[in-house]
Design a protein around this motif. Structure first.
Motif, PDB file in Angstrom:
ATOM      1  N   ILE A   1      14.388  -4.408   0.288  1.00 15.75           N
ATOM      2  CA  ILE A   1      14.941  -5.692   0.739  1.00 15.75           C
ATOM      3  C   ILE A   1      16.022  -5.453   1.790  1.00 15.75           C
ATOM      4  O   ILE A   1      16.051  -6.111   2.829  1.00 15.75           O
ATOM      5  N   TYR A   2      16.892  -4.468   1.537  1.00 14.82           N
ATOM      6  CA  TYR A   2      17.948  -4.142   2.498  1.00 14.82           C
ATOM      7  C   TYR A   2      17.358  -3.696   3.833  1.00 14.82           C
ATOM      8  O   TYR A   2      17.860  -4.037   4.905  1.00 14.82           O
ATOM      9  N   ASP A   3      16.267  -2.936   3.792  1.00 14.31           N
ATOM     10  CA  ASP A   3      15.634  -2.428   5.003  1.00 14.31           C
ATOM     11  C   ASP A   3      14.805  -3.477   5.729  1.00 14.31           C
ATOM     12  O   ASP A   3      14.253  -3.211   6.801  1.00 14.31           O
ATOM     13  N   GLY A   4      14.678  -4.654   5.139  1.00 12.53           N
ATOM     14  CA  GLY A   4      13.899  -5.708   5.786  1.00 12.53           C
ATOM     15  C   GLY A   4      12.409  -5.589   5.547  1.00 12.53           C
ATOM     16  O   GLY A   4      11.617  -6.285   6.184  1.00 12.53           O
ATOM     17  N   LEU A   5      12.011  -4.712   4.617  1.00 12.19           N
ATOM     18  CA  LEU A   5      10.599  -4.528   4.323  1.00 12.19           C
ATOM     19  C   LEU A   5      10.137  -5.396   3.156  1.00 12.19           C
ATOM     20  O   LEU A   5       8.940  -5.466   2.871  1.00 12.19           O
ATOM     21  N   ALA A   6      11.073  -6.014   2.484  1.00 10.65           N
ATOM     22  CA  ALA A   6      10.746  -6.906   1.375  1.00 10.65           C
ATOM     23  C   ALA A   6      11.725  -8.073   1.401  1.00 10.65           C
ATOM     24  O   ALA A   6      12.801  -7.988   2.009  1.00 10.65           O
ATOM     25  N   VAL A   7      11.345  -9.149   0.762  1.00 15.30           N
ATOM     26  CA  VAL A   7      12.208 -10.325   0.651  1.00 15.30           C
ATOM     27  C   VAL A   7      12.218 -10.763  -0.806  1.00 15.30           C
ATOM     28  O   VAL A   7      11.266 -10.509  -1.559  1.00 15.30           O
ATOM     29  N   HIS A   8      13.311 -11.401  -1.196  1.00 11.41           N
ATOM     30  CA  HIS A   8      13.396 -11.932  -2.562  1.00 11.41           C
ATOM     31  C   HIS A   8      13.189 -13.433  -2.500  1.00 11.41           C
ATOM     32  O   HIS A   8      13.893 -14.144  -1.775  1.00 11.41           O
ATOM     33  N   ILE A   9      12.215 -13.901  -3.244  1.00  4.80           N
ATOM     34  CA  ILE A   9      11.907 -15.333  -3.304  1.00  4.80           C
ATOM     35  C   ILE A   9      12.415 -15.878  -4.634  1.00  4.80           C
ATOM     36  O   ILE A   9      12.026 -15.382  -5.702  1.00  4.80           O
ATOM     37  N   PRO A  10      13.327 -16.874  -4.596  1.00  2.00           N
ATOM     38  CA  PRO A  10      13.829 -17.442  -5.856  1.00  2.00           C
ATOM     39  C   PRO A  10      12.689 -17.887  -6.768  1.00  2.00           C
ATOM     40  O   PRO A  10      11.722 -18.505  -6.315  1.00  2.00           O
TER      41      PRO A  10
END
Length: 219
Positions: free
Chosen positions: A56-65
């Motif tokens: 997530i920090y690297d921009g390769l993943a996102v967190h969806i609520p």
């Protein structure tokens, strides 16, 4: 031996997840369920949870609520914006690397380029070619000895990698990249920092143009 039984923790798990994302095993939008991934890789949940946070920090993943983490989906304009920044930073890295490189460092870069050239006679392997390209640029960034610069470029390159590995299926693109790498290497070998900076920036700019053409050809 499982990863839990000795050899590793979060770094090994993170690398395995990277490999799965870059190979297409985990496609953009794929869920990154910590329990499922931990079971699949036969490790505890803790290193997987840490690795997903790194993605997530690297921009390769996102967190969806209410849905959890997923592999990031980048549109082409976002990737072109990433490459625009990389153009400047990779030029800076090449300049600084030239000022610090020893003879042994230049020889190591030559070996990487020679490997890339030797593979031109084989059928394209996009994942392998992308990995070799990243290895070459990573080596130059390491020589620059600037942690802030290296960290920024790591994130940018990882995001661009999500979108561009298919470029390496083209023999013409492989040959162009090799030629550009040799130009960068020649400037570093000569100790010509300004030319190395220009060549590295031009390489990323040319890559952006080729990516735009490739995208247009697919539409």
């Amino acid at each position: 031996m499982t990863l839990d039984s000795g050899e590793l923790l979060a770094d090994a798990v993170y690398q395995r997840l990277l490999d799965r994302i870059f190979s297409g095993d985990l496609v953009p939008g794929a869920p990154l369920s910590v329990p499922a991934l931990a079971a699949d890789m036969d490790v505890s949940r803790s290193p997987v949870r840490e690795s997903v946070q790194r993605l997530i920090y690297d921009g390769l993943a996102v967190h969806i609520p209410h849905a959890g983490a997923k592999v990031a989906q980048l549109d082409q304009e976002s990737v072109f914006a990433v490459l625009q920044v990389r153009e400047v930073l990779d030029g800076l890295a090449a300049r600084e690397a030239t000022l610090r490189a020893r003879t042994s460092d230049v020889a190591a870069l030559e070996a990487l380029v020679a490997r890339q050239e030797a593979l031109l006679g084989e059928a394209p392997d996009p994942q392998r070619e992308a990995a070799l390209d990243l290895e070459f640029h990573t080596a130059i960034r390491a020589l620059a000895a600037n942690t802030a610069l290296t960290d920024a470029l790591h994130r940018l390159d990882a995001q661009a990698h999500l979108y561009r590995s298919a470029l390496w299926s083209s023999q013409h693109n492989r040959e162009l990249a090799l030629r550009e790498h040799r130009t960068i290497l020649a400037a570093i070998d000569a100790g010509d920092a300004p030319t190395a900076q220009t060549a590295a920036a031009a390489h990323v700019a040319a890559l952006t143009v080729r990516m735009r053409r490739w995208t247009a050809d697919q539409s």
